[in-house]
Motif scaffolding. Structure first.
Motif, PDB file in Angstrom:
ATOM      1  N   GLY A 150     -24.247  -8.834 -16.355  1.00 47.64           N
ATOM      2  CA  GLY A 150     -24.029  -8.368 -14.988  1.00 47.64           C
ATOM      3  C   GLY A 150     -22.642  -8.783 -14.531  1.00 47.64           C
ATOM      4  O   GLY A 150     -22.093  -9.781 -15.011  1.00 47.64           O
ATOM      5  N   CYS A 151     -22.049  -7.969 -13.635  1.00 51.33           N
ATOM      6  CA  CYS A 151     -20.751  -8.381 -13.088  1.00 51.33           C
ATOM      7  C   CYS A 151     -20.561  -7.784 -11.704  1.00 51.33           C
ATOM      8  O   CYS A 151     -21.249  -6.836 -11.303  1.00 51.33           O
ATOM      9  CB  CYS A 151     -19.598  -7.941 -14.000  1.00 51.33           C
ATOM     10  N   ILE A 152     -19.641  -8.389 -10.951  1.00 50.59           N
ATOM     11  CA  ILE A 152     -19.282  -7.891  -9.621  1.00 50.59           C
ATOM     12  C   ILE A 152     -17.873  -8.397  -9.324  1.00 50.59           C
ATOM     13  O   ILE A 152     -17.475  -9.449  -9.842  1.00 50.59           O
ATOM     14  CB  ILE A 152     -20.274  -8.400  -8.542  1.00 50.59           C
ATOM     15  N   ALA A 153     -17.144  -7.625  -8.531  1.00 48.90           N
ATOM     16  CA  ALA A 153     -15.830  -8.118  -8.111  1.00 48.90           C
ATOM     17  C   ALA A 153     -15.763  -8.075  -6.595  1.00 48.90           C
ATOM     18  O   ALA A 153     -16.382  -7.213  -5.964  1.00 48.90           O
ATOM     19  CB  ALA A 153     -14.736  -7.233  -8.698  1.00 48.90           C
ATOM     20  N   CYS A 154     -15.039  -9.004  -6.030  1.00 49.15           N
ATOM     21  CA  CYS A 154     -14.752  -8.949  -4.596  1.00 49.15           C
ATOM     22  C   CYS A 154     -13.243  -9.086  -4.467  1.00 49.15           C
ATOM     23  O   CYS A 154     -12.675 -10.158  -4.686  1.00 49.15           O
ATOM     24  CB  CYS A 154     -15.478 -10.073  -3.869  1.00 49.15           C
ATOM     25  N   ILE A 155     -12.596  -7.945  -4.176  1.00 50.67           N
ATOM     26  CA  ILE A 155     -11.127  -7.930  -4.132  1.00 50.67           C
ATOM     27  C   ILE A 155     -10.708  -8.139  -2.673  1.00 50.67           C
ATOM     28  O   ILE A 155     -10.947  -7.279  -1.818  1.00 50.67           O
ATOM     29  CB  ILE A 155     -10.558  -6.562  -4.621  1.00 50.67           C
ATOM     30  N   PRO A 156     -10.105  -9.277  -2.379  1.00 49.89           N
ATOM     31  CA  PRO A 156      -9.820  -9.586  -0.969  1.00 49.89           C
ATOM     32  C   PRO A 156      -8.478  -9.015  -0.486  1.00 49.89           C
ATOM     33  O   PRO A 156      -7.545  -8.873  -1.268  1.00 49.89           O
ATOM     34  CB  PRO A 156      -9.761 -11.119  -0.977  1.00 49.89           C
ATOM     35  N   ASP A 157      -8.456  -8.688   0.773  1.00 49.64           N
ATOM     36  CA  ASP A 157      -7.185  -8.431   1.452  1.00 49.64           C
ATOM     37  C   ASP A 157      -7.114  -9.545   2.488  1.00 49.64           C
ATOM     38  O   ASP A 157      -7.652  -9.423   3.601  1.00 49.64           O
ATOM     39  CB  ASP A 157      -7.238  -7.037   2.112  1.00 49.64           C
ATOM     40  N   ALA A 158      -6.518 -10.671   2.065  1.00 53.64           N
ATOM     41  CA  ALA A 158      -6.621 -11.905   2.854  1.00 53.64           C
ATOM     42  C   ALA A 158      -6.039 -11.716   4.260  1.00 53.64           C
ATOM     43  O   ALA A 158      -6.583 -12.233   5.232  1.00 53.64           O
ATOM     44  CB  ALA A 158      -5.923 -13.032   2.118  1.00 53.64           C
ATOM     45  N   GLU A 159      -4.953 -10.939   4.330  1.00 53.23           N
ATOM     46  CA  GLU A 159      -4.305 -10.767   5.633  1.00 53.23           C
ATOM     47  C   GLU A 159      -5.247 -10.079   6.625  1.00 53.23           C
ATOM     48  O   GLU A 159      -5.392 -10.497   7.765  1.00 53.23           O
ATOM     49  CB  GLU A 159      -3.060  -9.907   5.434  1.00 53.23           C
ATOM     50  N   ALA A 160      -5.902  -9.026   6.117  1.00 55.75           N
ATOM     51  CA  ALA A 160      -6.804  -8.272   7.000  1.00 55.75           C
ATOM     52  C   ALA A 160      -8.190  -8.916   7.064  1.00 55.75           C
ATOM     53  O   ALA A 160      -9.073  -8.426   7.770  1.00 55.75           O
ATOM     54  CB  ALA A 160      -6.916  -6.836   6.513  1.00 55.75           C
ATOM     55  N   ARG A 161      -8.384  -9.989   6.324  1.00 53.87           N
ATOM     56  CA  ARG A 161      -9.686 -10.695   6.274  1.00 53.87           C
ATOM     57  C   ARG A 161     -10.839  -9.759   5.919  1.00 53.87           C
ATOM     58  O   ARG A 161     -11.929  -9.806   6.491  1.00 53.87           O
ATOM     59  CB  ARG A 161      -9.984 -11.373   7.622  1.00 53.87           C
ATOM     60  N   ILE A 162     -10.533  -8.910   4.989  1.00 53.96           N
ATOM     61  CA  ILE A 162     -11.542  -7.945   4.557  1.00 53.96           C
ATOM     62  C   ILE A 162     -11.532  -7.896   3.013  1.00 53.96           C
ATOM     63  O   ILE A 162     -10.505  -8.189   2.390  1.00 53.96           O
ATOM     64  CB  ILE A 162     -11.246  -6.554   5.192  1.00 53.96           C
ATOM     65  N   GLY A 163     -12.672  -7.595   2.423  1.00 47.27           N
ATOM     66  CA  GLY A 163     -12.706  -7.559   0.957  1.00 47.27           C
ATOM     67  C   GLY A 163     -13.499  -6.362   0.471  1.00 47.27           C
ATOM     68  O   GLY A 163     -14.411  -5.873   1.143  1.00 47.27           O
ATOM     69  N   GLU A 164     -13.124  -5.871  -0.726  1.00 45.72           N
ATOM     70  CA  GLU A 164     -13.864  -4.747  -1.313  1.00 45.72           C
ATOM     71  C   GLU A 164     -14.805  -5.283  -2.400  1.00 45.72           C
ATOM     72  O   GLU A 164     -14.386  -5.983  -3.312  1.00 45.72           O
ATOM     73  CB  GLU A 164     -12.908  -3.723  -1.935  1.00 45.72           C
TER      74      GLU A 164
END
Ligand SMILES: CC(C)(COP(=O)(O)OP(=O)(O)OC[C@H]1O[C@@H](n2cnc3c(N)ncnc32)[C@H](O)[C@@H]1OP(=O)(O)O)[C@@H](O)C(=O)NCCC(=O)NCCS
Length: 431
Positions: free
Chosen positions: A336-350
């Motif tokens: 199993g795998c998952i990624a959480c790609i952050p946009d630290a500036e916008a404080r949001i992640g994909e």
């Protein structure tokens, strides 16, 4: 099996072979198994495991053989609480039956005729006085006489033997006073596995429980099974030993189908298995991914990419994003795998690349990966997560994600939105 299937099977077994080399497995060969027509094949499979570098210790039972011998001698077999009462007068017969059982395993493991599966296999089996026993004593007012329980096990000696030999333990405990006690083989095997710190303890049984979702049972689930009476008496006893062993540190206890030819190999080297497994390490395989996992992740996601369930991701992209990945590893394989790609500036992640191997689905791995990714996002100070999905929107809905608009995505991501794919955008505010 066609040649292609053969090769696929062999490749599929490779990670297990790697993972098991140098590990210690304790295998119980019950009296029933000794009598089975599958016994000879089991010995071949045990020899194969030994040659693959698995450190094996065998414990044999003799219940059926003792029953037969006592019957022949005109002595009645007496039991209390499903345990034999080993009377003094019956001990010579009992010892003979145990001796015969041990010899038949030693003889089989010594075979090496050309043109047989054991050809060229040179295995040394070692038996000895590794176990001291003590009497069970009086239970419910009944003197169990020469029926005993393990008192101590010479693990130091066994550990020295394991890298090169197969120690074979009989269900016997020697006492300081020179007496011999008849021990239950399952209990002895569990104690040996615990004290050696074995990775696996393996029982064979006609009775085991399979379920659709997963063949892995936690100790809590086993205790429920025992309490509910859903399991047969013999399975309840095995589950009791399994729970004890796992609670005392044995990683996995397997209860394998004793009626299936090749069950040992199927359980150890294939994803389907051939029985049930008791472990509390269910979720322990979840961890941060490293660059070494890229091959395993690609193997998992490429079929899903081809099927259109996941957006294709190149090896280079994976390498760049690898620090944002979590994986679940089982017996050396990424399942199993998952990624959480952050946009630290916008404080949001994909949240991206969530995948669970088809054979491990519906066992909560997906949910656990998502929960772990969300936890990491919280720790990284993100306030919101989003996901683009074509087929899994309901699954995310059930995990607190709501439909969202393109505008809520970071600008860069908006530009990369693939109109043709028509992914549904969903988001969740982290609390
Ligand atoms: C989606 C996925 C990760 C779920 O993994 P999993 O380990 O099986 O998930 P869980 O065990 O936590 O959840 C299983 C439950 O979700 C349900 N479920 C699975 N896929 C679903 C979907 N697409 N829509 C709605 N429910 C779904 C199952 O029926 C099961 O429900 P139940 O408990 O009522 O039986 C897995 O199915 C997968 O890898 N799918 C292919 C890749 C994919 O679509 N990834 C998402 C990309 S955005």
């Amino acid at each position: 099996m066609s040649q292609a299937e053969h090769i696929r099977w062999f490749r599929g077994a490779a990670p297990y072979i790697n993972a098991f080399r140098g590990k210690t497995f304790v295998i119980v060969i019950s009296g029933e198994m000794l009598r089975s027509k599958l016994f000879e094949h089991l010995i071949h499979d045990i020899a194969l495991c030994h040659h693959l570098g698995i450190r094996l210790l065998l414990v044999h039972g003799s219940r059926e053989q003792i029953d037969d011998r006592l019957r022949e001698a005109g002595i009645e077999s007496r039991f209390h609480r499903n345990m034999r009462i080993s009377e003094k007068s019956a001990m010579p017969v009992i010892l003979q039956a145990i001796h015969d059982a041990r010899s038949s395993i030693e003889a089989r493991l010594s075979m090496g005729l050309p043109n047989t599966p054991m050809s060229g296999s040179d295995i040394s089996v070692i038996s000895g006085n590794f176990v001291t026993g003590m009497p069970l004593g009086v239970i419910d007012g009944i003197d169990m006489q020469y029926s005993g329980k393990p008192r101590s096990i010479d693990c130091e000696a066994l550990r020295e033997l394991l890298p090169r030999h197969i120690p074979l333990l009989s269900p016997l405990g020697y006492s300081r006073s020179g007496e011999l006690f008849n021990l239950p083989s399952e209990e002895l095997a569990a104690e040996v596995a615990i004290q050696l710190g074995a990775e696996k303890l393996i029982f064979f049984s006609r009775d085991y429980i399979r379920r659709d979702r997963s063949d892995q049972f936690s100790t809590a689930e086993c205790l429920q099974l025992i309490a509910s009476g859903e399991a047969s008496d013999s399975l309840q006893a095995l589950l009791g030993h399994a729970v004890h062993a796992v609670q005392q540190g044995v990683e996995r206890v397997h209860i394998i189908d004793s009626t299936l030819d090749g069950a040992l190999l199927q359980e150890l080297f294939t994803r389907e298995g051939a029985g049930m497994m008791v472990t509390n390490r269910f979720y322990e395989g979840l961890r941060q991914a490293s660059i070494d996992d890229i091959g395993g992740i690609l193997e998992l996601i490429q079929p899903l990419e081809r099927a259109g369930a996941l957006i294709p991701r190149s090896r280079e992209q994976l390498e760049l994003d690898i620090d944002h990945f979590l994986v679940i590893e089982k017996d050396g394989m990424i399942v199993g795998c998952i990624a959480c790609i952050p946009d630290a500036e916008a404080r949001i992640g994909e949240i991206a690349c969530l995948a669970v191997h088809p054979e491990f689905r519906n066992a909560g791995f997906g949910e656990q990966l998502l929960a772990a990714a969300e936890e990491q996002a919280r720790k990284a100070g993100l306030e919101r997560l989003y996901i683009l999905t074509t087929r899994t929107s309901h699954w995310f809905l059930e995990h607190g994600y709501q439909p969202a608009s393109l505008e809520m995505l970071p600008q860069g991501r908006q530009r990369r939105y693939n109109e043709a794919r028509k992914s549904i955008i969903m988001s969740k505010t982290l609390d």
